[in-house]
Write a protein that holds these residues in place. Structure first.
Motif, short mmCIF file in Angstrom:
data_model
loop_
_atom_site.label_atom_id
_atom_site.label_comp_id
_atom_site.label_asym_id
_atom_site.label_seq_id
_atom_site.Cartn_x
_atom_site.Cartn_y
_atom_site.Cartn_z
N ILE A 9 42.41 35.42 42.29
CA ILE A 9 41.41 35.66 41.24
C ILE A 9 41.49 34.56 40.18
O ILE A 9 40.45 34.03 39.74
CB ILE A 9 41.61 37.06 40.62
CG1 ILE A 9 41.35 38.15 41.66
CG2 ILE A 9 40.74 37.25 39.39
CD1 ILE A 9 39.92 38.21 42.17
N TRP A 10 42.70 34.20 39.76
CA TRP A 10 42.84 33.12 38.79
C TRP A 10 42.40 31.78 39.38
O TRP A 10 41.82 30.95 38.67
CB TRP A 10 44.27 33.04 38.26
CG TRP A 10 44.54 34.09 37.22
CD1 TRP A 10 45.33 35.18 37.35
CD2 TRP A 10 43.98 34.15 35.90
NE1 TRP A 10 45.30 35.93 36.20
CE2 TRP A 10 44.47 35.31 35.28
CE3 TRP A 10 43.11 33.35 35.18
CZ2 TRP A 10 44.13 35.68 34.00
CZ3 TRP A 10 42.77 33.71 33.89
CH2 TRP A 10 43.27 34.86 33.31
N LEU A 11 42.68 31.57 40.64
CA LEU A 11 42.22 30.35 41.30
C LEU A 11 40.69 30.29 41.31
O LEU A 11 40.09 29.24 41.08
CB LEU A 11 42.76 30.27 42.72
CG LEU A 11 42.30 29.07 43.56
CD1 LEU A 11 42.86 27.78 42.98
CD2 LEU A 11 42.71 29.25 45.00
N PHE A 14 39.45 29.24 37.92
CA PHE A 14 39.62 27.79 37.76
C PHE A 14 38.57 27.02 38.56
O PHE A 14 37.97 26.06 38.05
CB PHE A 14 41.03 27.38 38.21
CG PHE A 14 41.24 25.90 38.24
CD1 PHE A 14 41.41 25.18 37.07
CD2 PHE A 14 41.26 25.21 39.44
CE1 PHE A 14 41.60 23.82 37.09
CE2 PHE A 14 41.44 23.85 39.48
CZ PHE A 14 41.61 23.15 38.30
N ILE A 15 38.33 27.42 39.80
CA ILE A 15 37.34 26.73 40.63
C ILE A 15 35.94 26.87 40.02
O ILE A 15 35.15 25.92 40.04
CB ILE A 15 37.39 27.24 42.07
CG1 ILE A 15 38.70 26.83 42.73
CG2 ILE A 15 36.22 26.70 42.89
CD1 ILE A 15 38.90 27.42 44.11
N LEU A 16 35.63 28.04 39.48
CA LEU A 16 34.32 28.23 38.83
C LEU A 16 34.17 27.29 37.64
O LEU A 16 33.12 26.66 37.47
CB LEU A 16 34.14 29.69 38.41
CG LEU A 16 32.84 30.00 37.67
CD1 LEU A 16 31.64 29.77 38.58
CD2 LEU A 16 32.87 31.43 37.16
N LEU A 41 34.50 32.05 48.17
CA LEU A 41 35.54 32.37 49.15
C LEU A 41 36.81 32.85 48.46
O LEU A 41 37.47 33.79 48.91
CB LEU A 41 35.82 31.16 50.03
CG LEU A 41 34.71 30.77 50.99
CD1 LEU A 41 35.04 29.45 51.67
CD2 LEU A 41 34.50 31.85 52.02
N SER A 42 37.17 32.21 47.37
CA SER A 42 38.37 32.60 46.64
C SER A 42 38.23 33.99 46.03
O SER A 42 39.18 34.77 46.03
CB SER A 42 38.67 31.55 45.56
OG SER A 42 39.86 31.83 44.92
N VAL A 43 37.04 34.31 45.54
CA VAL A 43 36.80 35.66 45.00
C VAL A 43 36.91 36.70 46.10
O VAL A 43 37.51 37.77 45.91
CB VAL A 43 35.42 35.73 44.31
CG1 VAL A 43 35.00 37.16 44.06
CG2 VAL A 43 35.44 34.98 43.00
N MET A 44 36.35 36.39 47.27
CA MET A 44 36.42 37.36 48.38
C MET A 44 37.86 37.63 48.79
O MET A 44 38.26 38.78 48.99
CB MET A 44 35.62 36.85 49.59
CG MET A 44 34.14 36.97 49.42
SD MET A 44 33.20 36.73 50.93
CE MET A 44 33.76 35.17 51.51
N ILE A 45 38.67 36.58 48.92
CA ILE A 45 40.06 36.76 49.31
C ILE A 45 40.83 37.50 48.22
O ILE A 45 41.60 38.42 48.50
CB ILE A 45 40.71 35.40 49.62
CG1 ILE A 45 40.07 34.78 50.84
CG2 ILE A 45 42.21 35.55 49.82
CD1 ILE A 45 40.48 33.34 51.09
N GLY A 46 40.62 37.12 46.97
CA GLY A 46 41.31 37.79 45.86
C GLY A 46 40.94 39.25 45.75
O GLY A 46 41.80 40.11 45.53
N TYR A 47 39.66 39.56 45.92
CA TYR A 47 39.23 40.96 45.85
C TYR A 47 39.83 41.76 47.01
O TYR A 47 40.29 42.89 46.82
CB TYR A 47 37.71 41.06 45.87
CG TYR A 47 37.22 42.49 45.95
CD1 TYR A 47 37.27 43.30 44.84
CD2 TYR A 47 36.75 43.02 47.15
CE1 TYR A 47 36.85 44.63 44.90
CE2 TYR A 47 36.33 44.32 47.23
CZ TYR A 47 36.38 45.12 46.10
OH TYR A 47 35.97 46.42 46.18
N TYR A 48 39.82 41.17 48.21
CA TYR A 48 40.40 41.87 49.36
C TYR A 48 41.88 42.16 49.14
O TYR A 48 42.36 43.26 49.40
CB TYR A 48 40.21 41.05 50.64
CG TYR A 48 40.98 41.61 51.80
CD1 TYR A 48 40.54 42.74 52.47
CD2 TYR A 48 42.18 41.02 52.21
CE1 TYR A 48 41.25 43.27 53.53
CE2 TYR A 48 42.90 41.55 53.26
CZ TYR A 48 42.43 42.67 53.91
OH TYR A 48 43.15 43.19 54.95
#
Length: 132
Positions: A9-11, A14-16, A41-48
């Motif tokens: 989520i923090w990544l 940062f990417i955003l 993609l990072s949001v999807m992985i973090g949420y999962y």
């Protein structure tokens, strides 16, 4: 898993931020789009990971005083040997090659992909791995 969820989520935050700065500064569409896709993609992985962490027991990685040996043992069920990923890889490679050589190649790759996907989904419903 809570740690990994927070990290992703923090990544993604940062990417955003980098995608917005890059998009405004460079005015280049391809890189900006790639950064926004990486954000998604990072949001999807973090949420999962965060969603899954609420449903499972806390692991050793969530305990600050845990040793490496605390996380030893069986981690879950993994499928035995399977040829289906190879079929999907060959079909996917042919599908991506169809972009380069011509869309007619997709007629050969789509059946390979569907056979591999069907075989992987129903792998435990037939054959030696059938659940009783």
């Amino acid at each position: 898993m809570k740690i990994q969820g927070r990290m992703f989520i923090w990544l993604s935050v940062f990417i955003l931020a980098m995608a917005i700065v890059y998009g405004l500064w460079s005015k280049e569409a391809a890189g900006t789009t790639a950064l926004f896709m990486a954000f998604g993609l990072s949001v999807m992985i973090g949420y999962y990971l965060a969603f899954t962490a609420r449903r499972v027991d806390a692991g050793a990685q969530d305990d600050k005083n845990a040793d490496v040996a605390d996380d030893a043992g069986e981690l879950g069920f993994f499928a035995p040997h399977s040829w289906q990923p190879l079929s999907l890889a060959v079909g996917g490679a042919l599908a991506f090659l169809s972009i380069c050589f011509g869309w007619w190649l997709m007629f050969f790759s789509a059946p390979i992909i569907f056979v591999g996907l069907f075989g992987w989904v129903f792998e435990f419903y037939r054959g030696e791995n059938q659940n009783q």
